[in-house]
Design an enzyme around this catalytic site. Structure first.
Site, PDB file in Angstrom:
ATOM      1  N   SER A 192      -0.682 -15.743  -0.741  1.00 31.56           N
ATOM      2  CA  SER A 192      -0.743 -15.663   0.773  1.00 31.56           C
ATOM      3  C   SER A 192      -2.057 -15.704   1.154  1.00 31.56           C
ATOM      4  O   SER A 192      -3.304 -15.600   0.138  1.00 31.56           O
ATOM      5  CB  SER A 192      -0.256 -13.792   0.796  1.00 31.56           C
ATOM      6  OG  SER A 192      -1.425 -13.221   0.618  1.00 31.56           O
TER       7      SER A 192
ATOM      8  N   ASP B 161       2.661 -18.673   0.379  1.00 34.83           N
ATOM      9  CA  ASP B 161       3.867 -17.506   1.154  1.00 34.83           C
ATOM     10  C   ASP B 161       2.996 -17.089   2.698  1.00 34.83           C
ATOM     11  O   ASP B 161       2.315 -16.805   2.634  1.00 34.83           O
ATOM     12  CB  ASP B 161       3.702 -15.761   0.162  1.00 34.83           C
ATOM     13  CG  ASP B 161       4.435 -14.900   0.370  1.00 34.83           C
ATOM     14  OD1 ASP B 161       5.706 -15.306   0.720  1.00 34.83           O
ATOM     15  OD2 ASP B 161       3.799 -13.652   0.168  1.00 34.83           O
ATOM     16  N   HIS B 162       4.596 -17.332   2.914  1.00 34.73           N
ATOM     17  CA  HIS B 162       4.103 -16.657   4.638  1.00 34.73           C
ATOM     18  C   HIS B 162       3.003 -18.064   5.050  1.00 34.73           C
ATOM     19  O   HIS B 162       2.177 -16.771   5.938  1.00 34.73           O
ATOM     20  CB  HIS B 162       4.234 -15.598   4.774  1.00 34.73           C
ATOM     21  CG  HIS B 162       5.552 -14.476   4.502  1.00 34.73           C
ATOM     22  ND1 HIS B 162       6.289 -14.743   5.274  1.00 34.73           N
ATOM     23  CD2 HIS B 162       5.322 -14.107   3.161  1.00 34.73           C
ATOM     24  CE1 HIS B 162       7.319 -13.442   4.407  1.00 34.73           C
ATOM     25  NE2 HIS B 162       6.827 -13.646   3.534  1.00 34.73           N
TER      26      HIS B 162
ATOM     27  N   GLY C 185       6.850  -4.540   1.238  1.00 30.81           N
ATOM     28  CA  GLY C 185       6.341  -3.043   1.262  1.00 30.81           C
ATOM     29  C   GLY C 185       7.257  -2.233   0.318  1.00 30.81           C
ATOM     30  O   GLY C 185       8.132  -2.731  -0.220  1.00 30.81           O
TER      31      GLY C 185
ATOM     32  N   LYS D 246      11.807   0.497   2.060  1.00 28.38           N
ATOM     33  CA  LYS D 246      12.293  -0.539   2.783  1.00 28.38           C
ATOM     34  C   LYS D 246      13.808  -0.024   3.255  1.00 28.38           C
ATOM     35  O   LYS D 246      14.664  -0.336   4.025  1.00 28.38           O
ATOM     36  CB  LYS D 246      13.194  -1.342   1.292  1.00 28.38           C
ATOM     37  CG  LYS D 246      12.034  -1.773   0.861  1.00 28.38           C
ATOM     38  CD  LYS D 246      12.252  -3.542  -0.400  1.00 28.38           C
ATOM     39  CE  LYS D 246      11.071  -3.645  -0.905  1.00 28.38           C
ATOM     40  NZ  LYS D 246       9.954  -4.457  -1.045  1.00 28.38           N
TER      41      LYS D 246
ATOM     42  N   GLY E 247      11.619 -10.026   0.441  1.00 29.63           N
ATOM     43  CA  GLY E 247      11.220  -7.905   0.473  1.00 29.63           C
ATOM     44  C   GLY E 247      12.069  -7.553  -0.953  1.00 29.63           C
ATOM     45  O   GLY E 247      12.634  -7.146  -0.885  1.00 29.63           O
TER      46      GLY E 247
ATOM     47  N   ASP F 249       6.452  -8.643  -4.559  1.00 27.70           N
ATOM     48  CA  ASP F 249       4.713  -8.277  -4.848  1.00 27.70           C
ATOM     49  C   ASP F 249       4.285  -6.955  -5.019  1.00 27.70           C
ATOM     50  O   ASP F 249       3.629  -6.511  -5.765  1.00 27.70           O
ATOM     51  CB  ASP F 249       4.422  -8.612  -3.734  1.00 27.70           C
ATOM     52  CG  ASP F 249       3.132  -8.338  -3.249  1.00 27.70           C
ATOM     53  OD1 ASP F 249       2.218  -8.271  -4.465  1.00 27.70           O
ATOM     54  OD2 ASP F 249       2.346  -8.641  -1.917  1.00 27.70           O
TER      55      ASP F 249
ATOM     56  N   ARG G 212       1.721  -5.118  -7.183  1.00 34.80           N
ATOM     57  CA  ARG G 212       1.091  -3.720  -7.171  1.00 34.80           C
ATOM     58  C   ARG G 212       1.207  -2.195  -7.390  1.00 34.80           C
ATOM     59  O   ARG G 212       0.080  -1.360  -7.973  1.00 34.80           O
ATOM     60  CB  ARG G 212       0.990  -3.799  -5.411  1.00 34.80           C
ATOM     61  CG  ARG G 212       0.498  -4.874  -4.753  1.00 34.80           C
ATOM     62  CD  ARG G 212       1.048  -4.552  -3.336  1.00 34.80           C
ATOM     63  NE  ARG G 212       0.185  -5.728  -2.764  1.00 34.80           N
ATOM     64  CZ  ARG G 212       0.253  -6.305  -1.918  1.00 34.80           C
ATOM     65  NH1 ARG G 212       0.612  -4.840  -0.383  1.00 34.80           N
ATOM     66  NH2 ARG G 212       0.196  -7.432  -0.594  1.00 34.80           N
TER      67      ARG G 212
ATOM     68  N   ARG H 205     -12.085  -2.730 -17.787  1.00 34.54           N
ATOM     69  CA  ARG H 205     -11.667  -3.588 -18.726  1.00 34.54           C
ATOM     70  C   ARG H 205     -11.064  -2.391 -19.642  1.00 34.54           C
ATOM     71  O   ARG H 205      -9.185  -2.680 -19.724  1.00 34.54           O
ATOM     72  CB  ARG H 205     -12.284  -4.123 -20.014  1.00 34.54           C
ATOM     73  CG  ARG H 205     -12.831  -4.898 -19.925  1.00 34.54           C
ATOM     74  CD  ARG H 205     -14.020  -5.587 -20.645  1.00 34.54           C
ATOM     75  NE  ARG H 205     -14.804  -4.796 -21.323  1.00 34.54           N
ATOM     76  CZ  ARG H 205     -16.470  -4.493 -21.271  1.00 34.54           C
ATOM     77  NH1 ARG H 205     -16.106  -6.066 -22.922  1.00 34.54           N
ATOM     78  NH2 ARG H 205     -17.387  -3.948 -21.693  1.00 34.54           N
TER      79      ARG H 205
HETATM   80  P1  13P Z   1       7.703  -7.189  -1.629  1.00 27.69           P
HETATM   81  O1  13P Z   1       7.096  -6.814  -0.341  1.00 27.69           O
HETATM   82  O2  13P Z   1       9.543  -6.380  -1.757  1.00 27.69           O
HETATM   83  O3  13P Z   1       7.306  -7.200  -2.726  1.00 27.69           O
HETATM   84  O4  13P Z   1       7.967  -8.150  -1.275  1.00 27.69           O
HETATM   85  C1  13P Z   1       7.952  -9.548  -1.178  1.00 27.69           C
HETATM   86  C2  13P Z   1       7.420 -10.926  -0.776  1.00 27.69           C
HETATM   87  O5  13P Z   1       8.174 -10.928  -0.086  1.00 27.69           O
HETATM   88  C3  13P Z   1       6.340 -11.616  -0.307  1.00 27.69           C
HETATM   89  O6  13P Z   1       7.035 -12.835   0.396  1.00 27.69           O
HETATM   90  O1  G3H Z   2       5.096 -10.563   2.352  1.00 27.44           O
HETATM   91  C1  G3H Z   2       4.156 -10.595   1.842  1.00 27.44           C
HETATM   92  C2  G3H Z   2       3.409 -10.423   0.382  1.00 27.44           C
HETATM   93  O2  G3H Z   2       3.375  -9.479   0.200  1.00 27.44           O
HETATM   94  C3  G3H Z   2       1.997 -10.635   0.370  1.00 27.44           C
HETATM   95  O3  G3H Z   2       1.309  -9.826   1.410  1.00 27.44           O
HETATM   96  O4  G3H Z   2      -0.484 -10.244   2.773  1.00 27.44           O
HETATM   97  O5  G3H Z   2      -0.856  -8.504   1.816  1.00 27.44           O
HETATM   98  O6  G3H Z   2      -1.092 -10.237   0.453  1.00 27.44           O
HETATM   99  P1  G3H Z   2      -0.877  -9.767   1.629  1.00 27.44           P
HETATM  100 ZN    ZN Z   3       7.969 -12.493   1.876  1.00 27.11          ZN
END
Ligand code: 13P
Ligand code: G3H
Ligand code: ZN
Length: 316
Positions: free
Chosen positions: A50, A83-84, A185, A188, A216, A260, A264, A285
């Site tokens: 991202s 991504d995005h 996130g 949802k 998502g 994502d 996390r 570690r």
């Molecule tokens: P999540 O937040 O559900 O893991 O989605 C991640 C996502 O769509 C990144 O583009």
């Molecule tokens: O869709 C978003 C991803 O979860 C990336 O999130 O912009 O916090 O890295 P971020």
């Molecule tokens: Zn996304």
């Protein structure tokens, strides 16, 4: 083998009823945990980065880590995806840096503007053999750089199948992210999760063989939610997409599933557990290692949900 784009992966995924996992990476441990799972399960892979990840880790560090993964695993097809991406300039920069796939997300803009910017990215990317994902409709949720609609408004912003069809034809994008009721996130749904599978079905009738992308898609696994809450965290209302819904979507036209939040949460849960159980520990570690192992095990499980385990060879 060098990095690949998603063309062959998506062709095989569509034909054989699975999806490729697209996992967000921000550092070495996350990448290694994902790679261990991918190698053990022999699955194709999309590593996605991202804008926030670029800013956090620095692109040259991230690309160097990914290049090691590629070099050490010649039997695994690996795609590096933006991504995005929110501007043409960012997408162009990623193409120039060696990404094999970029997403231009202009989904908040009016239809004509979304088409125009996507078309511009497609023209540049295709000249450099890079594929393009675009988005129509809007997801919910808020991440660092990706702001979606409010939970209450998700249903109003689902992808319109007719618009999606026109969008693909006009913009020339290679895959399309669709809004079917998910959000980014960990929060949802407030009540029973519902996804609009009819949107996927209608688009696939209009565009047979065309790959769709589900954003998502984290499940917010109970194991990690419970650990986080037990060891001083505060995520009582977290709720994700049920895994049976993901399995259903990947048998339809969904060929890429973005994850994502689950990464996390796995890392955070294990770090919290080590800190709580061994308060004297201060060797990174000793807590990043268990976090990396948790990511590996979680991703192995996910690959089976996506039905892409054992599919690396057919995507080469
Ligand atoms: P999540 O937040 O559900 O893991 O989605 C991640 C996502 O769509 C990144 O583009
Ligand atoms: O869709 C978003 C991803 O979860 C990336 O999130 O912009 O916090 O890295 P971020
Ligand atoms: Zn996304």
């Amino acid at each position: 083998m060098p990095l690949v784009d998603t063309k062959k992966m998506f062709k095989m995924a569509y034909k054989n009823g699975y999806a490729v996992g697209a996992f967000n990476v921000n550092n070495m441990e996350m990448t290694q945990g994902i790679m261990e799972a991918i190698v053990e399960e022999k699955a194709p892979l999309i590593l996605q980065i991202s804008r926030g990840a670029r800013e956090y880790a620095g692109m040259s560090y991230l690309m160097a880590i990914i290049n090691v993964a590629v070099k050490e695993n010649p039997d695994i097809p690996i795609c590096v995806h933006l991504d995005h991406g929110d501007t043409f300039e960012l997408c162009k920069q990623c193409v120039d840096e060696g990404f094999t796939s970029v997403m231009i997300d202009a989904s908040k803009k009016p239809f004509e503007e979304n088409v125009a910017i996507t078309k511009k990215v497609v023209e540049y990317a295709h000249k450099h053999n890079v594929v393009v994902e675009a988005e129509i409709g809007q997801l919910g949720g808020i991440e660092e750089h990706v702001v979606g609609v409010s939970m209450e408004d998700i249903a109003k912003h689902l992808t319109d199948p007719d618009q999606a069809t026109d969008f693909v034809k006009q913009s020339g994008c290679d895959s399309l992210a669709v809004a079917i009721g998910t959000s980014h996130g960990a929060y949802k749904f407030k009540s029973e999760p519902k996804l609009a599978f009819d949107v996927i079905e209608k688009i696939s009738k209009k565009l047979p063989g065309y790959p769709l992308v589900m954003h998502g898609s984290s499940s917010v696994l109970k194991e990690f939610k419970d650990l986080i809450n037990k060891y001083g965290g505060k995520m009582p209302d977290a709720m994700g997409v049920p895994e049976d819904a993901i399995s259903k979507a990947v048998k339809m036209a969904v060929c890429k599933v973005n994850i994502d939040t689950d990464l996390r949460m796995a890392l955070t849960a294990k770090i919290r557990q080590v800190f709580a159980e061994k308060p004297a520990e201060f060797d990174p570690r000793k807590y990043l290692g268990p976090g990396r192992d948790a990511i590996r095990d979680m991703v192995k499980h996910k690959l089976r949900v996506l039905n892409c385990n054992g599919k690396a060879a057919e995507c080469l």
